[in-house]
Design a protein around this motif. Structure first.
Motif, mmCIF file in Angstrom:
data_model
loop_
_atom_site.group_PDB
_atom_site.id
_atom_site.type_symbol
_atom_site.label_atom_id
_atom_site.label_comp_id
_atom_site.label_asym_id
_atom_site.label_seq_id
_atom_site.Cartn_x
_atom_site.Cartn_y
_atom_site.Cartn_z
ATOM 1 N N MET A 1 4.303 12.241 15.177
ATOM 2 C CA MET A 1 5.086 11.063 15.258
ATOM 3 C C MET A 1 4.332 9.936 14.496
ATOM 4 S SD MET A 1 7.600 9.815 16.838
ATOM 5 C CE MET A 1 8.039 9.737 18.234
ATOM 6 N N ALA A 2 3.212 10.292 14.252
ATOM 7 C CA ALA A 2 2.256 9.252 13.574
ATOM 8 C C ALA A 2 2.816 9.226 12.011
ATOM 9 C CB ALA A 2 1.020 9.387 13.484
ATOM 10 N N ALA A 3 3.015 10.300 11.541
ATOM 11 C CA ALA A 3 3.660 10.605 10.213
ATOM 12 C C ALA A 3 4.844 9.921 10.037
ATOM 13 C CB ALA A 3 3.509 12.098 9.838
ATOM 14 N N ILE A 4 5.577 10.070 10.896
ATOM 15 C CA ILE A 4 7.148 9.460 10.804
ATOM 16 C C ILE A 4 7.100 7.791 11.035
ATOM 17 C CG2 ILE A 4 9.367 9.384 12.266
ATOM 18 C CD1 ILE A 4 8.935 12.030 13.108
ATOM 19 N N ALA A 5 6.170 7.493 11.841
ATOM 20 C CA ALA A 5 6.134 5.866 11.606
ATOM 21 C C ALA A 5 5.538 5.180 10.253
ATOM 22 C CB ALA A 5 5.166 5.612 12.987
ATOM 23 N N ILE A 6 4.460 6.117 9.922
ATOM 24 C CA ILE A 6 3.962 5.530 8.537
ATOM 25 C C ILE A 6 4.891 5.742 7.340
ATOM 26 C CG2 ILE A 6 2.098 6.492 6.696
ATOM 27 C CD1 ILE A 6 0.119 7.016 9.171
ATOM 28 N N PHE A 7 5.605 6.812 7.677
ATOM 29 C CA PHE A 7 6.700 6.956 6.604
ATOM 30 C C PHE A 7 7.761 6.093 6.424
ATOM 31 C CE2 PHE A 7 10.768 8.419 5.414
ATOM 32 C CZ PHE A 7 10.687 8.687 4.117
ATOM 33 N N TRP A 8 8.342 5.700 7.724
ATOM 34 C CA TRP A 8 9.376 4.617 7.759
ATOM 35 C C TRP A 8 8.842 3.217 7.449
ATOM 36 C CZ3 TRP A 8 13.920 5.652 7.136
ATOM 37 C CH2 TRP A 8 14.545 6.837 7.341
ATOM 38 N N THR A 9 7.308 2.914 7.639
ATOM 39 C CA THR A 9 6.971 1.631 7.354
ATOM 40 C C THR A 9 6.704 1.537 5.837
ATOM 41 O OG1 THR A 9 5.852 1.621 9.406
ATOM 42 C CG2 THR A 9 4.932 0.101 8.016
ATOM 43 N N ALA A 10 6.237 2.627 5.471
ATOM 44 C CA ALA A 10 6.232 2.435 3.833
ATOM 45 C C ALA A 10 7.307 2.600 3.111
ATOM 46 C CB ALA A 10 5.182 3.913 3.575
ATOM 47 N N ARG A 11 8.574 3.138 3.720
ATOM 48 C CA ARG A 11 9.636 2.829 3.377
ATOM 49 C C ARG A 11 10.393 1.592 3.218
ATOM 50 N NH1 ARG A 11 14.869 2.718 4.521
ATOM 51 N NH2 ARG A 11 16.309 3.717 3.587
ATOM 52 N N GLY A 12 10.080 0.889 4.379
ATOM 53 C CA GLY A 12 10.406 -0.372 4.457
ATOM 54 C C GLY A 12 9.489 -1.212 3.554
ATOM 55 N N VAL A 13 8.502 -0.741 3.248
ATOM 56 C CA VAL A 13 7.726 -1.749 2.395
ATOM 57 C C VAL A 13 8.129 -1.627 0.894
ATOM 58 C CG1 VAL A 13 5.334 -2.176 1.312
ATOM 59 C CG2 VAL A 13 5.686 -2.252 3.782
ATOM 60 N N ALA A 14 8.338 -0.319 0.845
ATOM 61 C CA ALA A 14 8.715 0.253 -0.689
ATOM 62 C C ALA A 14 9.958 -0.340 -1.342
ATOM 63 C CB ALA A 14 8.745 1.662 -0.716
ATOM 64 N N GLY A 16 11.186 -2.938 -0.932
ATOM 65 C CA GLY A 16 11.095 -4.252 -1.401
ATOM 66 C C GLY A 16 10.364 -4.432 -2.900
ATOM 67 N N VAL A 17 9.863 -3.141 -3.391
ATOM 68 C CA VAL A 17 9.388 -3.522 -4.890
ATOM 69 C C VAL A 17 10.374 -3.060 -5.821
ATOM 70 C CG1 VAL A 17 7.102 -3.122 -3.714
ATOM 71 C CG2 VAL A 17 8.205 -1.039 -4.335
ATOM 72 N N GLU A 18 9.829 -2.902 -6.983
ATOM 73 C CA GLU A 18 10.647 -2.776 -8.080
ATOM 74 C C GLU A 18 10.495 -1.500 -8.949
ATOM 75 O OE1 GLU A 18 8.863 -5.822 -11.357
ATOM 76 O OE2 GLU A 18 9.902 -6.675 -9.405
ATOM 77 N N SER A 19 9.453 -0.968 -8.517
ATOM 78 C CA SER A 19 9.174 0.432 -9.376
ATOM 79 C C SER A 19 8.892 1.540 -8.246
ATOM 80 C CB SER A 19 8.012 0.141 -10.347
ATOM 81 O OG SER A 19 7.349 1.324 -10.882
ATOM 82 N N ILE A 20 9.473 2.808 -8.775
ATOM 83 C CA ILE A 20 9.110 4.073 -8.183
ATOM 84 C C ILE A 20 7.585 4.519 -8.209
ATOM 85 C CG2 ILE A 20 9.335 5.537 -9.996
ATOM 86 C CD1 ILE A 20 10.666 6.122 -6.520
ATOM 87 N N GLU A 21 6.856 3.656 -8.987
ATOM 88 C CA GLU A 21 5.219 4.200 -8.965
ATOM 89 C C GLU A 21 4.604 3.669 -7.751
ATOM 90 O OE1 GLU A 21 4.102 2.524 -12.692
ATOM 91 O OE2 GLU A 21 5.203 4.031 -13.967
ATOM 92 N N ILE A 22 5.050 2.170 -7.446
ATOM 93 C CA ILE A 22 4.643 1.508 -6.308
ATOM 94 C C ILE A 22 5.020 2.290 -4.998
ATOM 95 C CG2 ILE A 22 4.773 -0.513 -4.983
ATOM 96 C CD1 ILE A 22 5.397 -1.871 -7.620
ATOM 97 N N VAL A 23 6.188 2.883 -4.922
ATOM 98 C CA VAL A 23 6.435 3.774 -3.823
ATOM 99 C C VAL A 23 5.552 5.101 -3.669
ATOM 100 C CG1 VAL A 23 8.380 5.195 -2.710
ATOM 101 C CG2 VAL A 23 9.038 3.223 -4.024
ATOM 102 N N TRP A 24 5.421 5.727 -4.879
ATOM 103 C CA TRP A 24 4.382 6.730 -4.739
ATOM 104 C C TRP A 24 3.084 6.618 -4.404
ATOM 105 C CZ3 TRP A 24 7.179 10.763 -3.791
ATOM 106 C CH2 TRP A 24 8.490 10.982 -4.298
ATOM 107 N N ALA A 25 2.586 5.462 -4.759
ATOM 108 C CA ALA A 25 1.315 5.097 -4.608
ATOM 109 C C ALA A 25 1.130 4.737 -2.891
ATOM 110 C CB ALA A 25 0.884 3.530 -5.330
ATOM 111 N N LEU A 26 2.115 3.850 -2.594
ATOM 112 C CA LEU A 26 1.897 3.640 -0.955
ATOM 113 C C LEU A 26 2.062 4.797 -0.373
ATOM 114 C CD1 LEU A 26 4.177 0.371 -0.886
ATOM 115 C CD2 LEU A 26 1.630 0.619 -0.961
ATOM 116 N N LEU A 27 3.162 5.680 -0.483
ATOM 117 C CA LEU A 27 3.367 7.014 0.380
ATOM 118 C C LEU A 27 2.259 7.986 0.131
ATOM 119 C CD1 LEU A 27 7.080 7.557 0.000
ATOM 120 C CD2 LEU A 27 5.814 6.670 2.043
#
Length: 87
Positions: A1-14, A16-27
């Motif tokens: 359940m924690a992994a799902i919450a972290i994933f969706w939070t990171a997805r929401g933050v990601a 709002g950013v402009e590069s896929i590199e940022i998404v990979w760094a956050l996740l």
């Protein structure tokens, strides 16, 4: 359940950013440590909690949890800092 919450939070933050590199760094900073280290150690401790023995391996699992939990938060904070404040 924690992994799902972290994933969706990171997805929401990601989203709002402009590069896929940022998404990979956050996740990668949070989810990979959680899935690869913390969940297996916690699962092992739950499975073996009523069994006698396994003392050394239980101590190692606790040590890994104690090391990787702060590391997960530090690496996530570092990724957020590099993404949003050092741009």
């Amino acid at each position: 359940m924690a992994a799902i919450a972290i994933f969706w939070t990171a997805r929401g933050v990601a989203s709002g950013v402009e590069s896929i590199e940022i998404v990979w760094a956050l996740l990668g900073s949070s989810l990979s440590i959680l899935v690869c280290n913390l969940i297996p150690c916690a699962s092992y401790l739950v499975i073996t909690k009523d069994r006698e023995g396994h003392v050394a391996s239980k101590r190692l699992a606790w040590l890994l949890i104690l090391v990787f939990t702060p590391l997960m938060f530090l690496s996530t904070a570092n990724a957020v800092n590099n993404t949003f404040f050092n741009g």
